[in-house]
Write an enzyme that holds these catalytic residues in place. Structure first.
Site, PDB file in Angstrom:
ATOM      1  N   THR A 118     -40.834 -40.208 -18.849  1.00  0.00           N
ATOM      2  CA  THR A 118     -41.910 -39.828 -19.770  1.00  0.00           C
ATOM      3  C   THR A 118     -41.476 -39.841 -21.237  1.00  0.00           C
ATOM      4  OG1 THR A 118     -41.376 -37.478 -19.512  1.00  0.00           O
ATOM      5  CG2 THR A 118     -43.055 -38.404 -18.027  1.00  0.00           C
ATOM      6  N   ASN A 144     -39.599 -41.525 -24.816  1.00  0.00           N
ATOM      7  CA  ASN A 144     -39.748 -42.792 -25.544  1.00  0.00           C
ATOM      8  C   ASN A 144     -38.961 -43.920 -24.898  1.00  0.00           C
ATOM      9  OD1 ASN A 144     -41.416 -41.758 -27.544  1.00  0.00           O
ATOM     10  ND2 ASN A 144     -39.769 -41.412 -29.014  1.00  0.00           N
ATOM     11  N   ARG A 184     -41.857 -30.368 -14.436  1.00  0.00           N
ATOM     12  CA  ARG A 184     -43.065 -30.153 -15.245  1.00  0.00           C
ATOM     13  C   ARG A 184     -43.833 -31.444 -15.497  1.00  0.00           C
ATOM     14  NH1 ARG A 184     -38.835 -29.491 -18.903  1.00  0.00           N
ATOM     15  NH2 ARG A 184     -38.779 -30.999 -20.632  1.00  0.00           N
ATOM     16  N   CYS A 226     -27.383 -46.376 -30.278  1.00  0.00           N
ATOM     17  CA  CYS A 226     -28.293 -47.411 -30.777  1.00  0.00           C
ATOM     18  C   CYS A 226     -27.734 -48.141 -31.995  1.00  0.00           C
ATOM     19  CB  CYS A 226     -29.656 -46.808 -31.087  1.00  0.00           C
ATOM     20  SG  CYS A 226     -29.600 -45.304 -32.075  1.00  0.00           S
ATOM     21  N   GLN A 271     -31.545 -45.491 -40.348  1.00  0.00           N
ATOM     22  CA  GLN A 271     -31.985 -45.298 -38.972  1.00  0.00           C
ATOM     23  C   GLN A 271     -33.349 -44.610 -38.898  1.00  0.00           C
ATOM     24  OE1 GLN A 271     -27.413 -44.392 -37.838  1.00  0.00           O
ATOM     25  NE2 GLN A 271     -28.842 -43.921 -36.180  1.00  0.00           N
ATOM     26  N   SER A 280     -37.381 -42.508 -34.647  1.00  0.00           N
ATOM     27  CA  SER A 280     -37.511 -42.594 -33.188  1.00  0.00           C
ATOM     28  C   SER A 280     -36.179 -42.402 -32.494  1.00  0.00           C
ATOM     29  CB  SER A 280     -38.126 -43.934 -32.776  1.00  0.00           C
ATOM     30  OG  SER A 280     -37.354 -45.012 -33.256  1.00  0.00           O
ATOM     31  N   PRO A 325     -47.912 -28.341 -47.663  1.00  0.00           N
ATOM     32  CA  PRO A 325     -46.456 -28.446 -47.850  1.00  0.00           C
ATOM     33  C   PRO A 325     -45.740 -28.828 -46.556  1.00  0.00           C
ATOM     34  CG  PRO A 325     -47.304 -26.438 -48.856  1.00  0.00           C
ATOM     35  CD  PRO A 325     -48.425 -27.020 -48.046  1.00  0.00           C
ATOM     36  N   LYS A 372     -19.285 -41.764 -33.641  1.00  0.00           N
ATOM     37  CA  LYS A 372     -19.666 -42.581 -32.480  1.00  0.00           C
ATOM     38  C   LYS A 372     -19.522 -44.066 -32.791  1.00  0.00           C
ATOM     39  CE  LYS A 372     -23.266 -39.405 -30.788  1.00  0.00           C
ATOM     40  NZ  LYS A 372     -24.735 -39.205 -30.709  1.00  0.00           N
ATOM     41  N   ARG A 399     -30.796 -41.190 -42.092  1.00  0.00           N
ATOM     42  CA  ARG A 399     -32.128 -41.189 -41.469  1.00  0.00           C
ATOM     43  C   ARG A 399     -33.163 -41.524 -42.537  1.00  0.00           C
ATOM     44  NH1 ARG A 399     -32.401 -41.552 -36.215  1.00  0.00           N
ATOM     45  NH2 ARG A 399     -31.319 -39.588 -35.785  1.00  0.00           N
ATOM     46  N   HIS A 459     -33.923 -49.810 -36.589  1.00  0.00           N
ATOM     47  CA  HIS A 459     -32.744 -49.440 -37.359  1.00  0.00           C
ATOM     48  C   HIS A 459     -32.270 -50.637 -38.190  1.00  0.00           C
ATOM     49  CE1 HIS A 459     -32.670 -45.747 -35.314  1.00  0.00           C
ATOM     50  NE2 HIS A 459     -31.553 -45.836 -34.629  1.00  0.00           N
TER      51      HIS A 459
END
Length: 345
Positions: A11, A13, A39, A134, A161, A164, A186, A218, A239, A246
């Site tokens: 479920t 992305n 759930r 990624c 990046q 997502s 805001p 990494k 980010r 990316h």
């Protein structure tokens, strides 16, 4: 006869993208199982033109599947991947949990597919294969053919990046903040440490003692494990307010001369890459244009005159695809194409 495949974290992305790519690439699926936490039991997800209902992770019998594409996070993977692997299924894990384990291969098929053969020949293997971060995945696809041609000594990379990479909540936060700014509401930072809308944040993952973030660490460690431990790499990971895709600005120092024309031709011939490099307005690829594509795009290839044997390039890829879901499916395809898989009974 096809293969029986379970997607854990179906479920999320990346889990949904795994299902999409399995269908798009006509992966030889005999049975498909969408697996998630209790759930999400009964939640419907798409697989091609079909809908599949999610099954409960706690109750699912993994002995009946050949592949488990795992995209449920490190905590779940640490607990479940060894248990699933012990039942005979090959787990291809998208989390960071197993990437740095010496007994688990870290694979990008265009770069180090041969490592799969040695691993699958081992009698006591754990049946776990790790997918890289990624930002690393698209980088090493670009570096591999250049390293073979001229020997890479050092890489300096700055990443741009998309949100997502931090999950659905991060995408929601960018949307909410952007909308809020236009109605004078805001923006509140919850997922990120600072406002992400109309801003950039030089901070991904936690800080380490030397000042690097874990995302930067990494990239260093994974590039060495996948490509060559002798390569020196330093990274700054940022980010940016982009939903998917990316981008990376990459500076490379080689052992031997390699000019931009030669590099361009080498990259054009390399698997998984598409060169779009015209020295004119719009003659390059941006994150918006790479979304939904399998390729890693290379642009802005040029000589760096400030160092001996230096080159700059721009690298863009859909992080939900090559950075996660696509690479996982490609690993499974490589195992099949090389005759390394035994089907479940």
């Amino acid at each position: 006869m096809g293969y029986k495949v379970a997607v854990v974290g179906a479920t999320g992305n990346v889990g949904r993208e795994m299902l999409n790519i399995l269908a798009e690439r006509e992966f030889p699926v005999d049975e498909i199982h969408a697996v998630a936490s209790r759930r999400s039991l009964g939640t419907e997800v798409s697989f091609g033109d079909r809908t599949v209902k999610c099954e409960d992770l706690e109750q699912f019998d993994f002995s009946k599947v050949d592949f488990c594409l795992m995209s449920a996070g490190s905590t779940v993977s640490k607990d479940w991947s060894p248990r699933i692997g012990a039942k005979g299924a090959v787990v291809i894990d998208n989390s960071s949990c197993w990437r740095y384990d010496q007994d688990v291969p870290l694979i990008v098929p265009e770069v180090n597919a041969d490592a799969l053969e040695a691993y699958m020949a081992r009698p006591n293997r754990r049946n776990i294969i790790a997918n890289p971060n990624c930002s690393t995945a698209q980088l090493v696809v670009a570096l591999k053919p250049l390293h073979e041609a001229a020997g890479i000594k050092r890489v300096v990379v700055s990443t741009y990046q998309s949100v997502s990479g931090a999950g659905k909540e991060a995408m929601d936060e960018l949307w909410t903040q952007t909308r809020g700014i236009f109605v004078t509401d805001p923006p509140e930072a919850e997922k990120f440490t600072k406002q992400i809308a109309f801003n950039v944040i030089p901070h991904i993952d936690v800080f380490m003692e030397d000042g690097d973030t874990k995302e930067e660490w990494k990239m260093i460690v994974e590039t060495k494990k996948i490509l060559d431990p002798k390569i020196k790499l330093t990274a700054t990971c940022v980010r940016v307010p982009v939903f998917v895709g990316h981008a990376e600005a990459v500076n490379i120092e080689f052992e031997r001369p390699l000019d931009d024309e030669a590099a361009r031709e080498i990259l054009r011939e390399a698997p998984g890459l598409l060169v779009v490099d015209k020295r004119e307005d719009g003659g390059y690829v941006t994150p918006v244009e790479c979304v939904g594509d399998y390729a890693t795009f290379i642009s802005r290839i040029r000589v760096d005159p400030t160092i001996e044997n230096g080159l700059n390039l721009w690298c863009v890829s859909d992080n939900l695809r090559k950075g996660a879901a696509l690479n996982s499916v490609q690993i499974a395809e490589t195992l099949i194409n090389r005759g390394l898989m035994q089907k479940a009974a």
